[in-house]
Design an enzyme around this catalytic site. Structure first.
Site, PDB file in Angstrom:
ATOM      1  N   HIS A 176       0.836  -1.202   0.000  1.00 42.07           N
ATOM      2  CA  HIS A 176       0.000   0.000   0.000  1.00 42.07           C
ATOM      3  C   HIS A 176       0.870   1.250   0.000  1.00 42.07           C
ATOM      4  CE1 HIS A 176      -3.840  -1.831   2.002  1.00 42.07           C
ATOM      5  NE2 HIS A 176      -3.897  -1.881   0.690  1.00 42.07           N
TER       6      HIS A 176
ATOM      7  N   HIS B   6       1.225  -7.289   1.298  1.00 38.94           N
ATOM      8  CA  HIS B   6      -0.071  -7.967   1.405  1.00 38.94           C
ATOM      9  C   HIS B   6      -0.126  -9.125   0.404  1.00 38.94           C
ATOM     10  CE1 HIS B   6      -2.007  -4.380   3.461  1.00 38.94           C
ATOM     11  NE2 HIS B   6      -0.876  -3.874   2.994  1.00 38.94           N
TER      12      HIS B   6
ATOM     13  N   PRO C  75       0.679   3.533   3.274  1.00 34.25           N
ATOM     14  CA  PRO C  75       0.218   2.483   4.187  1.00 34.25           C
ATOM     15  C   PRO C  75      -0.407   3.132   5.427  1.00 34.25           C
ATOM     16  CG  PRO C  75       2.559   2.865   4.498  1.00 34.25           C
ATOM     17  CD  PRO C  75       2.122   3.822   3.398  1.00 34.25           C
ATOM     18  N   SER C  76      -1.048   2.325   6.253  1.00 31.25           N
ATOM     19  CA  SER C  76      -1.520   2.859   7.542  1.00 31.25           C
ATOM     20  C   SER C  76      -0.400   2.812   8.561  1.00 31.25           C
ATOM     21  CB  SER C  76      -2.674   2.016   8.092  1.00 31.25           C
ATOM     22  OG  SER C  76      -3.723   1.954   7.174  1.00 31.25           O
TER      23      SER C  76
ATOM     24  N   HIS D  54       5.671  -3.786   4.954  1.00 34.76           N
ATOM     25  CA  HIS D  54       4.950  -5.065   4.933  1.00 34.76           C
ATOM     26  C   HIS D  54       4.311  -5.237   3.561  1.00 34.76           C
ATOM     27  CE1 HIS D  54       2.227  -1.935   6.422  1.00 34.76           C
ATOM     28  NE2 HIS D  54       1.304  -2.538   5.696  1.00 34.76           N
TER      29      HIS D  54
HETATM   30  O1  G7M Z   1      -0.601  -1.409   4.244  1.00 35.72           O
HETATM   31  P1  G7M Z   1      -1.422  -1.021   5.433  1.00 35.72           P
HETATM   32  O2  G7M Z   1      -0.587  -0.334   6.503  1.00 35.72           O
HETATM   33  O3  G7M Z   1      -2.604  -0.236   5.065  1.00 35.72           O
HETATM   34  O4  G7M Z   1      -1.981  -2.386   6.018  1.00 35.72           O
HETATM   35  C1  G7M Z   1      -1.760  -2.881   7.303  1.00 35.72           C
HETATM   36  C2  G7M Z   1      -2.410  -4.237   7.399  1.00 35.72           C
HETATM   37  O5  G7M Z   1      -2.150  -4.777   8.688  1.00 35.72           O
HETATM   38  C3  G7M Z   1      -3.929  -4.201   7.253  1.00 35.72           C
HETATM   39  O6  G7M Z   1      -4.331  -5.096   6.224  1.00 35.72           O
HETATM   40  C4  G7M Z   1      -4.455  -4.588   8.635  1.00 35.72           C
HETATM   41  O7  G7M Z   1      -5.649  -5.339   8.577  1.00 35.72           O
HETATM   42  C5  G7M Z   1      -3.316  -5.392   9.203  1.00 35.72           C
HETATM   43  N1  G7M Z   1      -3.231  -5.320  10.663  1.00 35.72           N
HETATM   44  C6  G7M Z   1      -3.376  -4.214  11.411  1.00 35.72           C
HETATM   45  N2  G7M Z   1      -3.195  -4.542  12.718  1.00 35.72           N
HETATM   46  C7  G7M Z   1      -3.256  -3.595  13.804  1.00 35.72           C
HETATM   47  C8  G7M Z   1      -2.919  -5.884  12.787  1.00 35.72           C
HETATM   48  C9  G7M Z   1      -2.629  -6.758  13.872  1.00 35.72           C
HETATM   49  O8  G7M Z   1      -2.576  -6.402  15.050  1.00 35.72           O
HETATM   50  N3  G7M Z   1      -2.375  -8.050  13.519  1.00 35.72           N
HETATM   51  C10 G7M Z   1      -2.421  -8.491  12.224  1.00 35.72           C
HETATM   52  N4  G7M Z   1      -2.179  -9.775  11.991  1.00 35.72           N
HETATM   53  N5  G7M Z   1      -2.704  -7.663  11.193  1.00 35.72           N
HETATM   54  C11 G7M Z   1      -2.947  -6.364  11.475  1.00 35.72           C
END
Ligand code: G7M
Length: 327
Positions: free
Chosen positions: A258, A269, A261-262, A267
């Site tokens: 992404h 996907h 990203p957030s 990371h």
């Molecule tokens: O690329 P972006 O930063 O937008 O995506 C972060 C991804 O991490 C998202 O798809 C979330 O659903 C996933 N995610 C976020 N958190 C806080 C957690 C978590 O605590 N555990 C896991 N396994 N995934 C997470």
């Protein structure tokens, strides 16, 4: 497919084990527990507002207070699985709604364990979490390399979400039992595990993330020729291990990053190709194979090229672009 089913059952088994722990503590890192026989940890939740809901997606995002702390709860009805049909038809109650000629509609009341609602709790939630789930107008921003350095980078350094949950995974302080594969190499390695959006009960919404061990790469913008071995390693071993565990081949996967990203810790996907995951559209998702090829063509592609992404109306970064006259 038999292997795949076996693995999914095994994954369920792990979750059930975890679910046997006694009491949910919203502030604990473990964060899960079985409510059977105990008061529900969510019984004290007081709704402030429904941030968003969708009849089509069958979910609801709720802001409220849990034990006097700000919280966001996400409720989501999960897809109906083929492997539960036998039990569903045998063990449910049927209430007739209407009958007309050859047509009948019913309300089917399944046993409780076949009627689960996937529930995500974020507590304590920050204002940023609340905003993230609110329905908002979005605007497309085109960010040059210079914009990144002068506008975005200072903003994300001051404002972004904590990545503590990522460090907890890398340090095995959380979700250790959910890890599907780990390459422990500190330069090239990563941890592959189910994204928390995936309940692992069916493959059509398969969703895993690969989180790199290195802690110095914030996003796509930081990637250059030096990171090619890391990216190639993630693609190869991520795909191999998803095949080993779930029987899903690389040509049935969407593998992407992404931008923005957030969470600013690199990371990747991995989702089922046919699954329209949130954020998989062209305005936010960058295919890993494109990223690798772009860097092979131009070693500093992601430092020099403009990148477009959507920002919500209330996003502070949007105001920064406005203030800089870039909108
Ligand atoms: O690329 P972006 O930063 O937008 O995506 C972060 C991804 O991490 C998202 O798809 C979330 O659903 C996933 N995610 C976020 N958190 C806080 C957690 C978590 O605590 N555990 C896991 N396994 N995934 C997470």
């Amino acid at each position: 497919m038999a292997d795949t089913k076996h693995e999914l059952d095994a994954a369920d088994g792990n979750e059930n084990d975890a679910a046997k722990r006694p009491r949910y503590d919203p502030n604990s890192d473990q964060g899960n527990g079985d409510a059977s026989g105990l008061e529900s940890p969510l019984s004290g939740f007081k709704t402030t507002t429904v941030l968003r809901d969708s009849a089509r997606e069958k979910n609801m995002f709720i802001h409220g207070k849990l034990n006097d702390q700000e919280a966001v709860i996400i409720l989501e009805k999960t897809p109906i699985r083929e492997d539960i049909l036998l039990e569903l038809f045998r063990c449910s109650r049927l209430n007739l709604d209407m009958s007309n000629d050859i047509y009948r509609t019913y309300q089917l009341q399944p046993p409780a364990h076949l009627n689960e609602i996937k529930t995500t709790v974020i507590c304590p939630a920050t204002e940023k979490h609340v905003k993230k789930y609110q329905l908002q107008e979005t605007y497309l921003v085109e960010e040059s390399g210079e914009d990144y350095r002068s506008i975005t980078l200072p903003y994300i350094q001051s404002q972004s979400f904590s990545v503590q949950w990522v460090y907890n995974i890398l340090d095995k302080k959380a979700e250790a039992e959910r890890i599907v594969y780990e390459d422990p190499d500190q330069e090239l390695g990563f941890v592959l595990l189910p994204d928390f959006k995936w309940d692992q009960k069916q493959l059509n919404d398969l969703y895993l993330i690969a989180i790199v061990h290195r802690r110095d790469i914030k996003s796509l913008r930081d990637l250059n020729v030096l990171h090619l071995p890391l990216l190639i390693n993630i693609r190869k071993k991520g795909e191999e291990n998803i095949f080993k565990r779930y029987g899903v081949t690389a040509n049935k996967l969407k593998v992407y990053l992404h931008y923005q990203p957030s969470y600013y810790h690199l990371h990747v996907h991995f989702t089922a190709l046919s699954y329209e995951a949130p954020g998989c559209g062209v305005e936010r998702a960058h295919l890993l194979s494109d990223v690798i090829q772009n860097i092979q063509l131009d070693y500093e592609y992601y430092q020099s090229r403009s990148l477009s992404f959507p920002l919500r109306a209330d996003d502070g970064l949007l105001s920064k672009f406005r203030e800089a006259g870039r909108l």
